[in-house]
Scaffold this active site. Structure first.
Site, mmCIF file in Angstrom:
data_model
loop_
_atom_site.group_PDB
_atom_site.id
_atom_site.type_symbol
_atom_site.label_atom_id
_atom_site.label_comp_id
_atom_site.label_asym_id
_atom_site.label_seq_id
_atom_site.Cartn_x
_atom_site.Cartn_y
_atom_site.Cartn_z
ATOM 1 N N LYS A 45 55.348 14.703 71.483
ATOM 2 C CA LYS A 45 54.724 15.700 70.617
ATOM 3 C C LYS A 45 54.680 17.046 71.338
ATOM 4 C CE LYS A 45 52.131 17.828 67.548
ATOM 5 N NZ LYS A 45 52.757 18.339 66.303
ATOM 6 N N MET A 71 49.792 20.187 60.579
ATOM 7 C CA MET A 71 49.032 19.436 61.578
ATOM 8 C C MET A 71 48.266 20.390 62.508
ATOM 9 S SD MET A 71 50.069 16.547 60.492
ATOM 10 C CE MET A 71 49.466 15.363 61.689
ATOM 11 N N CYS A 130 56.859 26.507 65.620
ATOM 12 C CA CYS A 130 55.730 25.843 64.948
ATOM 13 C C CYS A 130 55.185 26.748 63.853
ATOM 14 C CB CYS A 130 54.612 25.499 65.916
ATOM 15 S SG CYS A 130 53.200 24.834 65.005
ATOM 16 N N SER A 195 60.515 22.165 60.404
ATOM 17 C CA SER A 195 60.243 22.138 58.964
ATOM 18 C C SER A 195 60.387 23.550 58.369
ATOM 19 C CB SER A 195 58.848 21.581 58.697
ATOM 20 O OG SER A 195 57.888 22.259 59.453
HETATM 21 O O1 HRO Z 1 51.825 20.418 64.674
HETATM 22 C C1 HRO Z 1 52.348 20.964 63.672
HETATM 23 O O2 HRO Z 1 51.679 21.380 62.713
HETATM 24 C C2 HRO Z 1 53.793 21.161 63.582
HETATM 25 C C3 HRO Z 1 54.568 21.659 64.593
HETATM 26 CL CL1 HRO Z 1 53.950 22.009 66.149
HETATM 27 C C4 HRO Z 1 55.941 21.925 64.373
HETATM 28 O O3 HRO Z 1 56.688 22.410 65.238
HETATM 29 N N1 HRO Z 1 56.441 21.650 63.147
HETATM 30 C C5 HRO Z 1 55.682 21.137 62.156
HETATM 31 O O4 HRO Z 1 56.197 20.910 61.051
HETATM 32 N N2 HRO Z 1 54.352 20.890 62.390
#
Ligand code: HRO
Length: 311
Positions: A45, A71, A130, A195
């Protein structure tokens, strides 16, 4: 050498599959399950200097066409993943990738200095994309900031590493991003794509958003993103001939893996489909990919990679 074997940075992989960072990799137990699965490797992660709980729940939601998440970088802090990387059994033959997503340039340099000092065989994937930390724009959408980041990391870390990129949607942006990446020979691989950020899923029954953070805005993955992912893989494959590409986005069948390979990917990550199906998906994807390769008479992934035909 078997049909599915792959290489990244001169390291051998039994097959091209691994998780997308963020899925099934926050805790040691999950990482161990990936290590025990049919995946060819695994990535941790994305981590920050300090542990984070992330955004309020619900923060992930699956639809028939994919997923949306915000997230907010929940992670156990880089030291936790560094301890995992130090204890990891590399001799078992599954390379480990280490995803880093500092909230500032200084944080990235702090983490990378510790990772370098530990001198494990883990391969760094620096997350420049992110989309979900409120108030923190994606670095790779700010080309000057991305350039500064890669310059500082190249000087300080001074070892080969990879970058996790967001999707781009314009040829001028492919050109500009690739030109910056190509200034830095230590950027050895480019992972496309994270994403598609700041999308909105609406439930018409409740007339509501489906995730709590950021008024429902979040990054989408799954079927929604496959063509965008393939375009980005191919765009960077064409523009960065001295680098390798890791494909990520919309993979839920062996045929999707094959598409990413044709577009130019050396390895292929699985996000939403892994979240929904669990680590058993890697057995199925390897079997489906093998069937396609054998039917077409291919002997190795080298024969497929980047061989996409144009009309
Ligand atoms: O943790 C997240 O919300 C997250 C990250 Cl770091 C990322 O690089 N891509 C994503 O879709 N969620």
């Amino acid at each position: 050498m078997s049909l599915l074997s792959a290489t990244l940075l001169g390291t051998h992989f039994a097959n091209p599959l691994l998780n997308a960072s963020g899925v099934h990799c926050r805790f040691n137990t999950e990482l161990d399950e990936l290590a025990a699965s049919a995946a060819g490797s695994l990535v941790t992660k994305s981590c920050t200097v300090l542990a984070r709980d992330g955004n309020p729940e619900p923060r992930y939601f699956a639809t028939p066409l994919g997923s949306i998440n915000s997230m907010g970088l929940p992670n156990a802090g880089y030291q936790y993943y560094l301890d995992y990387a130090k204890a990891y059994d590399y001799a078992a033959g599954k390379p480990l990738l280490f995803s880093v997503a500092g909230l500032s340039l200084e944080d990235n340099l702090t983490m990378l200095a510790a990772i370098k000092a530990a001198a494990t065989p883990a391969i760094v994937e620096l997350n420049l994309s992110c989309p979900n930390v409120p108030g923190k724009p994606q670095i790779a959408y700010d080309f000057a900031a991305m350039d500064r980041m890669l310059d500082a990391v190249s000087r300080d870390y001074a070892l080969p590493f990879g970058v996790k990129m967001p999707p781009y949607f314009d040829i001028a942006h492919f050109d500009e991003a690739a030109a910056i990446l190509n200034k830095y020979p230590l950027v050895a691989f480019v992972t496309c794509i994270n994403s598609i950020g700041n999308a909105l899923v609406i439930d018409t029954e409740t007339e509501s958003v489906v995730i709590k953070p950021k008024d429902g805005f979040g990054g989408i993955g799954g079927d929604y993103v496959l063509p965008t992912a393939l375009a980005n893989v191919n765009a960077f494959y064409r523009r960065c001939p001295a680098k390798q590409i890791i494909g990520c986005g919309g993979v839920k069948t062996g045929e999707h893996v094959f598409m990413h390979l044709l577009a130019g990917a050396s390895l292929v990550q699985v996000g939403t489909a892994l979240y929904e199906e669990g680590p058993g998906i890697f057995t199925r994807l390897n079997a489906e990919l093998t069937t396609i390769l054998q039917r077409k008479g291919y002997q190795s992934l080298d024969e497929v990679r980047g061989k996409l035909r144009t009309l």
